[in-house]
Design an enzyme around this catalytic site. Structure first.
Site, PDB file in Angstrom:
ATOM      1  N   ASN A 397       0.823  -1.208   0.000  1.00 48.97           N
ATOM      2  CA  ASN A 397       0.000   0.000   0.000  1.00 48.97           C
ATOM      3  C   ASN A 397       0.857   1.258   0.000  1.00 48.97           C
ATOM      4  O   ASN A 397       0.987   1.942  -1.004  1.00 48.97           O
ATOM      5  CB  ASN A 397      -0.947  -0.016   1.197  1.00 48.97           C
ATOM      6  CG  ASN A 397      -2.076   0.984   1.063  1.00 48.97           C
ATOM      7  OD1 ASN A 397      -1.911   2.066   0.510  1.00 48.97           O
ATOM      8  ND2 ASN A 397      -3.251   0.642   1.574  1.00 48.97           N
ATOM      9  N   ASP A 398       1.477   1.553   1.125  1.00 42.66           N
ATOM     10  CA  ASP A 398       2.218   2.807   1.271  1.00 42.66           C
ATOM     11  C   ASP A 398       3.410   2.891   0.323  1.00 42.66           C
ATOM     12  O   ASP A 398       3.772   3.977  -0.131  1.00 42.66           O
ATOM     13  CB  ASP A 398       2.699   2.968   2.716  1.00 42.66           C
ATOM     14  CG  ASP A 398       1.545   2.930   3.705  1.00 42.66           C
ATOM     15  OD1 ASP A 398       0.509   3.559   3.409  1.00 42.66           O
ATOM     16  OD2 ASP A 398       1.661   2.266   4.750  1.00 42.66           O
ATOM     17  N   ILE A 399       4.018   1.746   0.001  1.00 41.42           N
ATOM     18  CA  ILE A 399       5.225   1.759  -0.840  1.00 41.42           C
ATOM     19  C   ILE A 399       4.922   1.969  -2.317  1.00 41.42           C
ATOM     20  O   ILE A 399       5.833   2.091  -3.129  1.00 41.42           O
ATOM     21  CB  ILE A 399       6.039   0.461  -0.661  1.00 41.42           C
ATOM     22  CG1 ILE A 399       5.215  -0.751  -1.089  1.00 41.42           C
ATOM     23  CG2 ILE A 399       6.531   0.325   0.776  1.00 41.42           C
ATOM     24  CD1 ILE A 399       6.009  -2.040  -1.137  1.00 41.42           C
TER      25      ILE A 399
END
Length: 470
Positions: A397-399
């Site tokens: 997600n965040d990456i």
């Protein structure tokens, strides 16, 4: 065993530990690196137990402790899943810190260990004890909190106390004052009071430090605690006058510090700011909570995903923690093998902080026998996304969040990410529209070239594999 032979064994073990670190720097040589480390540790333990500092009266205690430890270790190795490795590592770090604290106290109150020190030697020895207990206590409590966060026993949301920096400063000043009182104490009884006060403050600081760090920064916490455990081991070596512990502790401490720096750089984070309190809320909060969705999502089915992969020439797979939780790495390997047999160029893009600890995704893919040569680091593969037909994001997600580049106000602004949105088609596999560990929305989900494959990663990938083989 004579002292000369013991010293020679320590030198040999040190060389093997250095070779072990060198081997672990590359996936292809990691098995050899692990072997060097195991042989080195075996030599180190035997040289210590059979050395001149251990008497025959101590053998029963040592053997009993080794049998107990080996039993616990074998049991843990059998029951701990790969997804639980981050919290297991954190728990092991806590034991190193606890050992440093207990050895420090035992070394201080044992009259045999302290009676022969006079003048400057006594001051240096007591300083070694004080610093060793300080580092050990911070490592112990901080690692336990990290274990709680990683195992979801404690919320990943950062606990930011009012005036927390002033609290830390006051605690530091008290620790320094207690250190001066400890060094100046004329007797062991009087020195115990400042030592105990410092230990309590160090334990509280370890708790406060990690509680203030958000979920998105947990990979840095793991590498940071790894460094702390190394310095705690080095301090223990000074207390016990054991050269091997000093050297190996320094190796672990310095390598952990370097890794923490690399991780912070990969996240565009300042190390001190992480320690002061990381960003992020508890993972898993709905991305649209408190705000309108950024756009409309485009769902896709497993058979449709299989058709996209079958028609593609270049595919990049980006694994994340969701793949680890679903234990889908073996199915990912089967899909990769099938696509490569069809002539599709399949590669993996690995972000430095993917998962919950450094190298988490690399370990999972290696376990599933994914070839090392197609597992690429972020810097190696990022420029290839524009020429990629399908970018498949599995539980990350965040990456892969474009807000890192597009939104200056985002908590992850400036963080290097895998630019999957530049591919012709992006397939994102998630259970729901929940946010990642940083607790922020991801505009990737709403882009026109993004397709959302909802469901358990293992189940969905199994369906994709069946459709591919049909």
């Amino acid at each position: 065993m004579s002292e000369t032979l013991s010293t020679a064994a320590y030198v040999g073990a040190t060389i093997l530990f250095i070779l072990s670190l060198g081997g672990l720097s590359n996936p292809e040589s990691s098995r050899r690196g692990n072997l060097y480390g195991m042989i080195g540790m075996t030599i180190a333990v035997l040289a210590t137990v059979l050395g001149p500092q251990v008497t025959k009266a101590g053998y029963p205690w040592i053997i009993a402790a080794m049998v107990l430890g080996a039993t616990i270790g074998l049991y843990a190795a059998r029951i701990v899943k790969m997804t639980q490795m981050p919290e297991l590592v954190a728990l092991m770090h806590s034991l190193v810190g606890l050992a440093a604290v207990l050895i420090g106290y035992a070394n201080y109150i044992d009259p045999v260990e302290t009676a022969h020190f006079q003048g400057a030697e006594k001051t240096i020895h007591e300083l070694e004890i004080y610093i060793g207990v300080l580092i050990g206590a911070v490592t112990f409590s901080g690692s336990l909190i990290a274990f709680g966060k990683l195992s979801a026993r404690i919320s990943g949301k950062p606990m930011l106390l009012p005036a927390r920096h002033w609290i830390n400063l006051v605690g530091l000043l008290v620790v320094i004052w207690c250190g001066a009182r400890f060094i100046a104490s004329p007797s062991i009884a009087e020195g115990m009071t400042p030592l105990i006060v410092m230990t309590v403050i160090a334990l509280l600081f370890g708790i406060h430090m990690v509680m203030a760090i958000g979920g998105a920064d947990m990979p840095v916490v793991i590498s940071m605690l790894n460094s702390y455990s190394g310095w705690a081991a080095a301090a223990t070596g000074f207390m016990l006058n054991n050269d091997l512990l000093i050297v190996t502790g320094a190796l672990v401490g310095s390598s952990g510090a370097i890794l923490s720096y690399i991780m912070c750089r990969a996240m565009n984070r300042n190390f001190l700011s992480v320690i002061a309190g990381g960003f992020g809320t508890g993972g898993g909060a709905p991305a649209s909570a408190g705000a309108q969705p950024a756009g409309e999502v485009h769902p896709i089915s497993a058979p449709e995903t299989a058709e996209l992969l079958r028609a593609a020439k270049n595919v990049i797979i980006v694994p994340g923690y969701g793949m680890a939780v679903a234990q889908a790495q073996h199915t990912v390997y089967e899909i990769t093998k099938h696509l490569r047999d069809m002539g599709v160029n399949v590669r993996f893009g690995i972000h430095p902080v993917a998962g919950r600890m450094p190298g988490h995704m690399n370990v999972l893919l290696a376990e599933a026998r994914v070839p090392y040569d197609i597992v690429m680091e972020m810097d190696e593969i990022n420029h290839d996304f524009p020429d990629t037909d399908v970018a498949m994001v599995i539980g990350a997600n965040d990456i892969v969040n474009p807000a890192a580049q597009e939104d200056p106000a985002s908590p992850i602004a400036g963080m290097p990410v895998l630019e999957v949105w530049q591919a012709k088609t992006v397939v994102v596999m998630k259970r729901s529209m929940a946010s990642g560990y940083a607790g922020i929305d991801n505009p990737l989900f709403y882009k026109d070239n993004t397709r959302m494959l909802f469901g358990d990663a293992k189940k969905m990938l199994d369906e994709v594999l069946v459709a591919l083989k049909a």
